[in-house]
Design an enzyme around this catalytic site. Structure first.
Site, PDB file in Angstrom:
ATOM      1  N   GLY A  10       1.322   4.988   7.018  1.00 55.82           N
ATOM      2  CA  GLY A  10       0.666   6.307   6.604  1.00 55.82           C
ATOM      3  C   GLY A  10       1.325   7.565   7.446  1.00 55.82           C
ATOM      4  O   GLY A  10       1.969   7.454   8.500  1.00 55.82           O
ATOM      5  N   ASP A  37      -6.533  -7.203   7.497  1.00 54.97           N
ATOM      6  CA  ASP A  37      -7.400  -6.432   6.083  1.00 54.97           C
ATOM      7  C   ASP A  37      -8.509  -6.070   7.136  1.00 54.97           C
ATOM      8  O   ASP A  37      -9.399  -6.907   7.395  1.00 54.97           O
ATOM      9  CB  ASP A  37      -7.737  -7.193   5.298  1.00 54.97           C
ATOM     10  CG  ASP A  37      -8.818  -7.050   4.087  1.00 54.97           C
ATOM     11  OD1 ASP A  37      -9.192  -5.780   4.310  1.00 54.97           O
ATOM     12  OD2 ASP A  37      -9.134  -7.819   3.092  1.00 54.97           O
ATOM     13  N   ILE A  38      -8.729  -4.816   7.390  1.00 52.59           N
ATOM     14  CA  ILE A  38      -9.688  -4.388   8.234  1.00 52.59           C
ATOM     15  C   ILE A  38     -11.175  -4.473   7.282  1.00 52.59           C
ATOM     16  O   ILE A  38     -12.309  -4.337   8.139  1.00 52.59           O
ATOM     17  CB  ILE A  38      -9.813  -2.614   8.505  1.00 52.59           C
ATOM     18  CG1 ILE A  38      -9.607  -1.801   7.471  1.00 52.59           C
ATOM     19  CG2 ILE A  38      -8.352  -2.610   9.571  1.00 52.59           C
ATOM     20  CD1 ILE A  38      -9.605  -0.426   7.807  1.00 52.59           C
ATOM     21  N   ALA A  61      -7.322   4.679   6.166  1.00 55.08           N
ATOM     22  CA  ALA A  61      -8.467   5.339   5.550  1.00 55.08           C
ATOM     23  C   ALA A  61      -8.039   5.335   3.975  1.00 55.08           C
ATOM     24  O   ALA A  61      -7.121   5.446   3.442  1.00 55.08           O
ATOM     25  CB  ALA A  61      -8.627   6.569   6.008  1.00 55.08           C
ATOM     26  N   TYR A  62      -9.398   5.530   3.217  1.00 53.99           N
ATOM     27  CA  TYR A  62      -9.179   5.592   1.709  1.00 53.99           C
ATOM     28  C   TYR A  62      -9.139   7.370   1.693  1.00 53.99           C
ATOM     29  O   TYR A  62     -10.299   7.748   2.242  1.00 53.99           O
ATOM     30  CB  TYR A  62     -10.096   4.977   1.044  1.00 53.99           C
ATOM     31  CG  TYR A  62     -10.168   5.347  -0.469  1.00 53.99           C
ATOM     32  CD1 TYR A  62     -10.565   6.486  -0.951  1.00 53.99           C
ATOM     33  CD2 TYR A  62      -9.996   4.401  -1.303  1.00 53.99           C
ATOM     34  CE1 TYR A  62     -10.456   6.761  -2.439  1.00 53.99           C
ATOM     35  CE2 TYR A  62     -10.253   4.431  -2.869  1.00 53.99           C
ATOM     36  CZ  TYR A  62     -10.033   5.649  -3.081  1.00 53.99           C
ATOM     37  OH  TYR A  62     -10.221   5.711  -4.635  1.00 53.99           O
ATOM     38  N   ASP A 103     -13.838  17.020   8.564  1.00 51.94           N
ATOM     39  CA  ASP A 103     -14.704  18.076   7.834  1.00 51.94           C
ATOM     40  C   ASP A 103     -15.625  17.840   6.898  1.00 51.94           C
ATOM     41  O   ASP A 103     -16.673  18.397   6.593  1.00 51.94           O
ATOM     42  CB  ASP A 103     -13.964  19.601   7.556  1.00 51.94           C
ATOM     43  CG  ASP A 103     -12.971  19.218   6.588  1.00 51.94           C
ATOM     44  OD1 ASP A 103     -12.215  18.228   6.460  1.00 51.94           O
ATOM     45  OD2 ASP A 103     -12.716  19.895   5.368  1.00 51.94           O
ATOM     46  N   TYR A 127     -16.386  10.359  -0.372  1.00 52.04           N
ATOM     47  CA  TYR A 127     -15.563  10.215   0.740  1.00 52.04           C
ATOM     48  C   TYR A 127     -16.217  10.880   2.141  1.00 52.04           C
ATOM     49  O   TYR A 127     -16.047   9.986   3.064  1.00 52.04           O
ATOM     50  CB  TYR A 127     -14.378  11.112   0.518  1.00 52.04           C
ATOM     51  CG  TYR A 127     -13.393  11.385   1.684  1.00 52.04           C
ATOM     52  CD1 TYR A 127     -12.721  10.359   1.959  1.00 52.04           C
ATOM     53  CD2 TYR A 127     -13.188  12.559   2.299  1.00 52.04           C
ATOM     54  CE1 TYR A 127     -11.882  10.300   3.134  1.00 52.04           C
ATOM     55  CE2 TYR A 127     -12.443  12.574   3.265  1.00 52.04           C
ATOM     56  CZ  TYR A 127     -11.601  11.652   3.761  1.00 52.04           C
ATOM     57  OH  TYR A 127     -10.746  11.927   4.836  1.00 52.04           O
TER      58      TYR A 127
END
Length: 282
Positions: A10, A37-38, A61-62, A103, A127
């Site tokens: 990423g 694969d976390i 992260a997604y 945030d 999220y």
């Protein structure tokens, strides 16, 4: 020092890899989904116990905020429960966990912004709720950790607001940009270098806010991009509701840093980014 970077493919992962590229100081292992694969607790435990890293930096992260509203189970697994697995593995193996939050864990209604210890989170999106879950799991499990909240990232690898604005301006498009969301644009390179500094300085465990200095809204940020690059598109300032996005955006999401030396201003960071990517000359 053995550093395991997760989410290495990423935008932030690429910058972290560069920040820890000194082979004389670090043994850096770069993993993405193909290597670990976390969301698989057993796989996490097995591979971390075999590797025994000194620090795990989790940049996986997604991040598709609107799409997250329609697939909450996946989002909670990646952004929430998987972080708990990593926290447990770090605690069991004596490793430092560096994890990035956002945030979006706050409701964005506080006009003054948010310090690290601000207690009322109340996220409004899937999220944000998944990231809040991760923060709680890290706190409850208690590995040595740096939980770093950041926002509005731009960097050399992957999609970001700066590149989107430049692309649309180069296509001669009229633009609408919101002017009622406030935060601090953050250069992923500066964030990655700050993480390296924190590890080298052996900072205490806890929550940290890391963004470039100064705040703006998205409209002002767009104008700054065009000012520096020489584009002159027709840009209209609009309100958030005009876009009717699936996920509610925080309005006032300034992350106030009280623990670390401030980073350079977002304007300085933006100019550096544009020079480094060949958009402008020094």
């Amino acid at each position: 020092m053995k550093i395991l970077i997760l989410g290495a493919n990423g935008m932030l992962g690429h910058e972290l890899a560069e920040a820890f590229s000194d082979r004389g100081k670090y043994e850096t292992i770069l993993w993405d989904r193909g290597e670990l694969d976390i969301t698989d607790k057993e796989d996490v435990n097995k591979k971390i116990s075999e590797m025994k890293p000194d620090a795990i930096i989790n940049a996986a992260a997604y991040t598709a905020v609107d799409q997250a509203e329609s697939e909450p189970d996946l989002v909670y697994n990646i952004n929430g429960y998987a972080v708990g697995y990593l926290a447990s593995a770090c605690k069991d193996n004596g490793a430092l966990l560096v994890h990035f939050s956002t945030d979006y864990v706050f409701d964005g209604e506080n006009h003054m912004g948010y310090k690290e210890d601000y207690a009322t989170k109340n996220p409004a999106t899937v999220y944000g709720k998944s990231k809040k879950l991760a923060e709680k799991l890290i706190e409850d499990i208690g590995p040595r950790h740096y939980l770093i909240r950041t926002q509005w990232l731009f960097g050399k690898s992957g999609k970001n607001f700066v590149e989107t604005m430049i692309r649309l301006a180069s296509e001669g498009k009229d633009l609408k940009v919101v002017n009622d969301q406030f935060g601090s644009p953050t250069y992923a390179k500066d964030l990655a270098c700050r993480v390296r500094d924190m590890i080298e300085e052996n900072r205490e465990s806890g929550v940290y806010h890391v963004t470039n200095s100064n705040t703006c809204n998205w409209y002002d940020f767009a104008l700054k991009i065009f000012e520096m690059t020489g584009f002159n598109p027709n840009v209209q300032a609009v309100k958030t509701e005009e876009f009717a996005a699936a996920a509610k955006r925080p309005t006032y999401s300034m992350l106030i840093n009280t623990k670390l030396p401030p980073l350079r201003s977002y304007e300085e960071a933006l100019r550096a980014y544009l020079i480094e990517t060949g958009r402008i000359k020094e």
